[in-house]
Design an enzyme around this catalytic site. Structure first.
Site, short mmCIF file in Angstrom:
data_model
loop_
_atom_site.label_atom_id
_atom_site.label_comp_id
_atom_site.label_asym_id
_atom_site.label_seq_id
_atom_site.Cartn_x
_atom_site.Cartn_y
_atom_site.Cartn_z
N CYS A 1 1.77 13.47 -0.54
CA CYS A 1 1.75 14.55 -1.52
C CYS A 1 2.86 14.28 -2.53
O CYS A 1 3.61 13.32 -2.38
CB CYS A 1 2.06 15.88 -0.86
SG CYS A 1 1.23 16.12 0.71
N ARG B 1 -0.73 11.70 -6.62
CA ARG B 1 -0.34 11.53 -5.21
C ARG B 1 -1.13 12.45 -4.29
O ARG B 1 -1.04 12.35 -3.07
CB ARG B 1 1.15 11.84 -5.04
CG ARG B 1 2.05 10.95 -5.83
CD ARG B 1 3.48 11.39 -5.66
NE ARG B 1 3.93 11.10 -4.31
CZ ARG B 1 4.53 9.98 -3.95
NH1 ARG B 1 4.74 9.05 -4.83
NH2 ARG B 1 4.91 9.80 -2.72
N TRP C 1 -2.12 16.44 -0.64
CA TRP C 1 -3.26 15.66 -0.16
C TRP C 1 -3.34 15.95 1.32
O TRP C 1 -2.50 15.52 2.10
CB TRP C 1 -3.00 14.17 -0.43
CG TRP C 1 -4.13 13.27 -0.08
CD1 TRP C 1 -5.39 13.28 -0.61
CD2 TRP C 1 -4.11 12.18 0.84
NE1 TRP C 1 -6.14 12.27 -0.06
CE2 TRP C 1 -5.38 11.58 0.84
CE3 TRP C 1 -3.14 11.64 1.69
CZ2 TRP C 1 -5.71 10.49 1.63
CZ3 TRP C 1 -3.46 10.55 2.48
CH2 TRP C 1 -4.74 9.99 2.44
N ASN D 1 6.53 16.42 2.32
CA ASN D 1 5.61 15.30 2.25
C ASN D 1 5.84 14.48 3.51
O ASN D 1 6.96 14.06 3.75
CB ASN D 1 5.96 14.48 0.98
CG ASN D 1 5.03 13.33 0.78
OD1 ASN D 1 4.02 13.20 1.46
ND2 ASN D 1 5.37 12.47 -0.16
N GLY D 2 4.80 14.29 4.32
CA GLY D 2 4.98 13.54 5.56
C GLY D 2 4.26 14.24 6.70
O GLY D 2 3.44 15.13 6.47
N GLU E 1 -13.53 -6.19 -3.76
CA GLU E 1 -12.91 -5.28 -4.73
C GLU E 1 -13.99 -4.54 -5.52
O GLU E 1 -13.87 -3.34 -5.79
CB GLU E 1 -11.97 -6.07 -5.66
CG GLU E 1 -11.28 -5.27 -6.74
CD GLU E 1 -10.35 -4.16 -6.22
OE1 GLU E 1 -10.16 -4.03 -5.01
OE2 GLU E 1 -9.85 -3.40 -7.07
N LYS F 1 -14.29 -0.51 -5.49
CA LYS F 1 -14.22 0.28 -6.72
C LYS F 1 -15.43 1.20 -6.83
O LYS F 1 -15.31 2.37 -7.13
CB LYS F 1 -14.23 -0.63 -7.96
CG LYS F 1 -12.98 -1.39 -8.24
CD LYS F 1 -12.01 -0.58 -9.05
CE LYS F 1 -10.60 -0.71 -8.62
NZ LYS F 1 -10.18 -0.80 -7.27
N GLU G 1 -15.39 4.01 -4.24
CA GLU G 1 -14.30 4.96 -4.44
C GLU G 1 -14.60 5.97 -5.54
O GLU G 1 -14.30 7.14 -5.39
CB GLU G 1 -13.01 4.22 -4.84
CG GLU G 1 -12.21 3.66 -3.70
CD GLU G 1 -10.96 2.95 -4.20
OE1 GLU G 1 -9.88 3.25 -3.72
OE2 GLU G 1 -11.07 2.07 -5.09
N HIS H 1 -27.01 -13.47 8.45
CA HIS H 1 -26.65 -13.17 9.83
C HIS H 1 -26.64 -11.67 10.10
O HIS H 1 -25.92 -11.20 10.99
CB HIS H 1 -25.28 -13.78 10.16
CG HIS H 1 -25.26 -15.27 10.06
ND1 HIS H 1 -26.04 -16.08 10.87
CD2 HIS H 1 -24.62 -16.11 9.21
CE1 HIS H 1 -25.83 -17.35 10.54
NE2 HIS H 1 -24.98 -17.39 9.52
N LYS I 1 -3.49 8.17 -4.78
CA LYS I 1 -3.10 6.86 -5.32
C LYS I 1 -2.15 6.13 -4.38
O LYS I 1 -2.23 4.93 -4.23
CB LYS I 1 -2.43 7.06 -6.68
CG LYS I 1 -1.87 5.77 -7.25
CD LYS I 1 -2.57 5.39 -8.51
CE LYS I 1 -2.29 4.01 -8.98
NZ LYS I 1 -3.41 3.11 -8.77
C1 G6P Z 1 -4.36 3.91 -1.65
C2 G6P Z 1 -5.06 3.83 -3.00
C3 G6P Z 1 -5.54 2.41 -3.27
C4 G6P Z 1 -4.38 1.43 -3.13
C5 G6P Z 1 -3.72 1.55 -1.76
C6 G6P Z 1 -2.44 0.72 -1.66
O1 G6P Z 1 -5.30 3.76 -0.64
O2 G6P Z 1 -6.13 4.74 -3.07
O3 G6P Z 1 -6.07 2.34 -4.58
O4 G6P Z 1 -4.86 0.14 -3.32
O5 G6P Z 1 -3.34 2.90 -1.53
O6 G6P Z 1 -1.49 1.20 -2.57
P1 G6P Z 1 -0.25 0.38 -3.09
O7 G6P Z 1 0.52 1.33 -3.94
O8 G6P Z 1 0.51 -0.05 -1.86
O9 G6P Z 1 -0.76 -0.79 -3.84
#
Ligand code: G6P
Length: 611
Positions: A2, A27, A73, A99-100, A485, A489, A492, A508, A606
């Site tokens: 958070c 966050r 979050w 936060n935690g 990736e 994307k 997500e 397979h 994020k």
């Molecule tokens: C979260 C985000 C991802 C990100 C990952 C690692 O899961 O949603 O988009 O790649 O964290 O984050 P970092 O800040 O360590 O790259």
């Protein structure tokens, strides 16, 4: 995971806290709240939903000059008004933003209930508010009460606490979740991220794990939470360099689109000052390792989470291909839980955009505890992982706000290309090969600029494929990393079920699911695996699967390809970066077509600073 923000000073706290929270919404954004204190009165406003929902609840003006805020979050307890922070103990004396995760919350809750406290929410954090109130009775000051409480707590925290009887004081503490104090002119701010502080001050100081600080308008005091280290310190703030304009949307509709568009300049920043044309190599200012030490490593292991893990896997393939040094990547979370063997002739590299991802930070600590060497590949300067590693490569991608990683991903690949060049030239790469890589890297920003200048065909293609319910992404070697990736994307931000597979593995298992309702995006660099990729396409087409080739090879005469995205050709070290933008645009435009919240997708955040 958070965002927390606090203010104590002479201004009205409410607008400062709201501005701070708006910069922390990435966050977490499923509920938000403020606790505002004036004289001996604390008022709490909190609401499920985005920050805008909270704004509707707030008074037009509020004279409080001390306050704390939170954007959540949800981990423990659904995102409801009651579960939103700040939490207050049942007597209304103590207010906290946390936060935690408090791991022994159940036990503490039972104890506190026997002491007459009651609870309104399902959260572990509310227990902490009650515990501080309970300890206040014996301790006599908020600082002492928070200290005593945290000694009874198992878990992680970035904590802010206020007490009704100490209206000009905020206590903050850190264990596993970042806390940064901003020192202003007759005011003190505190937040989980410098982004919330920089509109008000550039003077910051970072709390370390196990530290607690007492903040008033003019004064800060840092203490250790360990009983054996009771010392008090005043720390000299450092000046943070942060371009606020880079953290605003500008003329773009979404941060995601803005950050995709910023990639050429971001790549220029990764490269700036790091190319050595004389010796046809790269140089880095922050590795803190002599060539002799670097040469002694026999392997490279890269760690990260989410997109950072995927970027690390492509980076490992680049390094191994270029230097013939075995390299691989692993999820930092998996790594830290399997009691990893740390080898002293392995160089570990931890990748993180935020520099705050808990699992990555803990993996770094595990490596260091066992005597291993670990470099950070990090975007946010001064972040926890960067400081914990103490050496590494900063990406200089600029602030990335959208939840999905775009420009940071490209910059991470570029940093690994530079590192592969550097390590390769230290080993047996010829100057001519070094020069070829330098030429490719130098051309890269311009190539990407031209590539992203006209995204309309990609928008149309995304619109065509946005209404399928599922998709495959396949590729080989670095192409498989890009497939991962691309699939990540798409899922997500557009919520289309997308799965990545090595192209060679299709037969397979996954081929059983290929039909006319299941498009496959095939990533095809112009490399020696082209004919293999063409036979993958044939396999898919035999099962009536629509095929989209994301390709550096000419696909115009291939009847099995339904749609082709042509990608400019570079060098094997820059090709993965050039193959990236179409995958980003596809996800972005598919999400728009499906009317999804592109910048803040559901259930995600994020940066994940909890376990
Ligand atoms: C979260 C985000 C991802 C990100 C990952 C690692 O899961 O949603 O988009 O790649 O964290 O984050 P970092 O800040 O360590 O790259």
């Amino acid at each position: 995971m958070c965002g927390i923000v606090g203010y104590v000073g002479s201004k009205n706290a409410m607008p400062v806290l709201l501005e701070g929270l708006s910069r922390l919404e990435y966050r977490g954004y499923d509920s938000a709240g403020l606790a505002l204190q004036r004289k001996e009165k604390i008022e709490v406003f909190k609401k499920a939903g985005r920050l805008d929902a909270l704004r509707t609840l707030l008074p037009k003006r509020n004279a409080a000059t001390t306050g704390i805020g939170h954007t959540r979050w949800a981990t423990h307890g659904a995102p409801t008004d009651l579960n939103a922070h700040p939490h207050t103990d049942s007597s209304g004396c103590v207010s906290i933003a946390h936060n935690g995760i408090i791991e022994n919350a159940g036990e503490l809750r039972e104890y506190l209930t026997t002491r007459g406290h009651s609870f309104a929410s399902d959260t572990d954090s509310e227990v902490l508010a009650a515990l501080i109130a309970e300890e206040y009775g014996n301790a006599g000051s908020l600082l002492a009460a928070v200290k005593a409480s945290l000694r009874r707590v198992a878990g992680t925290y970035g904590l802010l606490a206020m007490h009704r009887d100490e209206p000009a004081n905020i206590i903050t503490a850190r264990n596993g979740s970042p806390v940064v104090v901003g020192v202003g002119d007759n005011e003190m701010l505190v937040a989980s991220d410098v982004a919330a502080l920089v509109p008000f001050t550039r003077q910051v100081l970072y709390l370390e794990d196990g530290e607690i600080a007492s903040l008033s308008a003019k004064h800060h005091e840092i203490h250790s939470l360990e009983a054996s280290r009771p010392g008090v310190s005043q720390r000299t703030p450092s000046v943070v360099d942060f371009d606020v304009t880079l953290a605003s949307k500008g003329h773009h509709d979404h941060f995601t689109l803005k950050e995709i568009s910023e990639q050429p300049e971001a790549l220029e920043r990764v490269l700036r000052g790091r190319i050595d044309t004389r010796f046809k190599t790269a140089h880095f200012g922050g590795l803190n390792l002599e060539p002799k030490e670097l040469l002694s490593f026999k392997r490279i292991k890269i760690l990260g989470c989410g997109s950072a893990f995927i970027a690390g896997s492509i980076g490992a393939a680049m390094i191994e291909r270029t230097t013939r040094l075995p390299a691989d990547a692993e999820s930092a979370a998996e790594f830290r839980y399997r009691n990893p063997i740390i080898e002293h002739d392995t160089l570990y590299m931890a990748v993180s955009q935020s520099g705050e991802t808990f699992d990555t930070l803990t993996a770094v600590q595990e490596i260091q505890r066992k005597g291993g060497t670990v470099l950070g590949v990090v975007n946010v300067v001064g972040s926890s992982i960067a400081r914990q590693c103490g050496a590494g490569i900063y990406l200089h991608a600029g602030p990335e706000v959208a939840v999905v990683s775009t420009k940071t991903f490209a910059c991470t690949l570029c940093a690994f290309a530079l590192f592969a060049l550097y390590m390769g030239r230290m080993r047996d790469m010829s100057p001519a090969e070094g020069e070829a890589i330098i030429n490719a890297l130098t051309q890269l920003p311009e190539q990407m600029r031209a590539q992203i200048a006209s995204p309309d065909p990609l928008r149309r293609l995304a619109q065509k494929y946005a209404h399928y319910q599922r998709a495959y992404f396949v590729g080989r070697c670095e192409g498989f990393g890009l497939a991962r990736e691309g699939a990540l994307k798409l899922k997500e931000i557009s919520y289309i079920h997308a799965e990545a597979y090595p192209a060679s593995e299709l037969k397979h298992g996954p081929l059983a699911l290929i039909d006319e309702q299941t498009p496959t995006f095939v990533i095809i660099p112009q490399d020696d695996l082209l004919t293999k990729n063409l036979s993958t396409i044939a396999e898919i087409k035999t099962r009536q699967g629509p095929v989209v080739a994301v390709s550096q090879a000419d696909m115009s005469d291939k009847p099995d390809v339904d749609d082709c995205i042509a990608v400019p050709k570079g060098h094997p070290l820059t090709d993965p970066i050039l193959l990236l933008p179409p995958l980003q645009f596809l996800a972005y435009y598919a999400a728009l077509e499906r009317e999804c919240d592109v910048d803040q997708p559901r259930n995600l955040a994020k940066s994940v600073t909890v376990e």
